[in-house]
Design an enzyme around this catalytic site. Structure first.
Site, mmCIF file in Angstrom:
data_model
loop_
_atom_site.group_PDB
_atom_site.id
_atom_site.type_symbol
_atom_site.label_atom_id
_atom_site.label_comp_id
_atom_site.label_asym_id
_atom_site.label_seq_id
_atom_site.Cartn_x
_atom_site.Cartn_y
_atom_site.Cartn_z
ATOM 1 N N CYS A 149 36.990 48.256 31.136
ATOM 2 C CA CYS A 149 36.434 47.581 32.309
ATOM 3 C C CYS A 149 34.935 47.883 32.329
ATOM 4 O O CYS A 149 34.433 48.585 31.458
ATOM 5 C CB CYS A 149 37.144 47.967 33.611
ATOM 6 N N CYS A 204 35.527 42.547 32.235
ATOM 7 C CA CYS A 204 34.221 42.779 31.602
ATOM 8 C C CYS A 204 33.665 41.517 30.961
ATOM 9 O O CYS A 204 32.561 41.528 30.426
ATOM 10 C CB CYS A 204 34.271 43.938 30.612
ATOM 11 N N CYS A 264 32.770 42.298 26.492
ATOM 12 C CA CYS A 264 33.804 42.933 25.679
ATOM 13 C C CYS A 264 33.769 42.360 24.263
ATOM 14 O O CYS A 264 33.831 41.150 24.099
ATOM 15 C CB CYS A 264 35.181 42.709 26.289
#
Length: 133
Positions: free
Chosen positions: A11, A85, A89
């Site tokens: 996250c 995210c 990511c």
């Protein structure tokens, strides 16, 4: 014998959702799974309300430290679970990816965080079943 699977929870701040998920997976799967967590912009500490919510479940995440997400961590993981995210990511072909849409517990009260915690617990239990299959 196959090696145990590794799961990376990601996250943004690695201070709430990913830490709770990692805590649950470690607690429920034990040493059958390697558990990692990281954040694209790690915070200074784990959300104290998340720590409190997990303590109610008998899981201590108070010593967890937010870590920066590295491409190495993604490369080493069999399963990558992202939690809000977005484009920060990294993606590597051949990995199993899941995106768990969860409310961010940052700055929220304990009742709201308990709801996120319980959602995460259900998802982690389902994840364990899929890994065991």
């Amino acid at each position: 014998m196959t090696s145990k699977p590794s799961v990376l929870f990601v996250c943004v701040h690695n201070a709430g959702r990913s830490q709770m998920a990692a805590g649950y997976l470690q607690h429920l799967a034990g040493d059958r799974v390697t558990v990692l967590s990281a954040g694209s912009e790690p915070g200074n500490q784990v959300n104290p309300v998340a720590v409190q919510a997990m303590a109610e479940e008998g899981i201590d995440i108070s010593r967890a430290v937010p870590k920066i997400l590295t491409t190495g961590a993604v490369r080493e993981s069999d399963v990558v679970i992202t939690m809000g995210c977005g484009d920060t990511c990294p993606y590597f072909p051949g990995k199993r990816y899941e995106d768990w849409v969860l409310d961010d517990p940052a700055g929220q009260d304990i009742d709201m965080v308990r709801g996120v915690r319980d959602d995460i617990k259900n998802r982690v239990q389902a994840l364990i079943r899929s890994l065991d299959a």
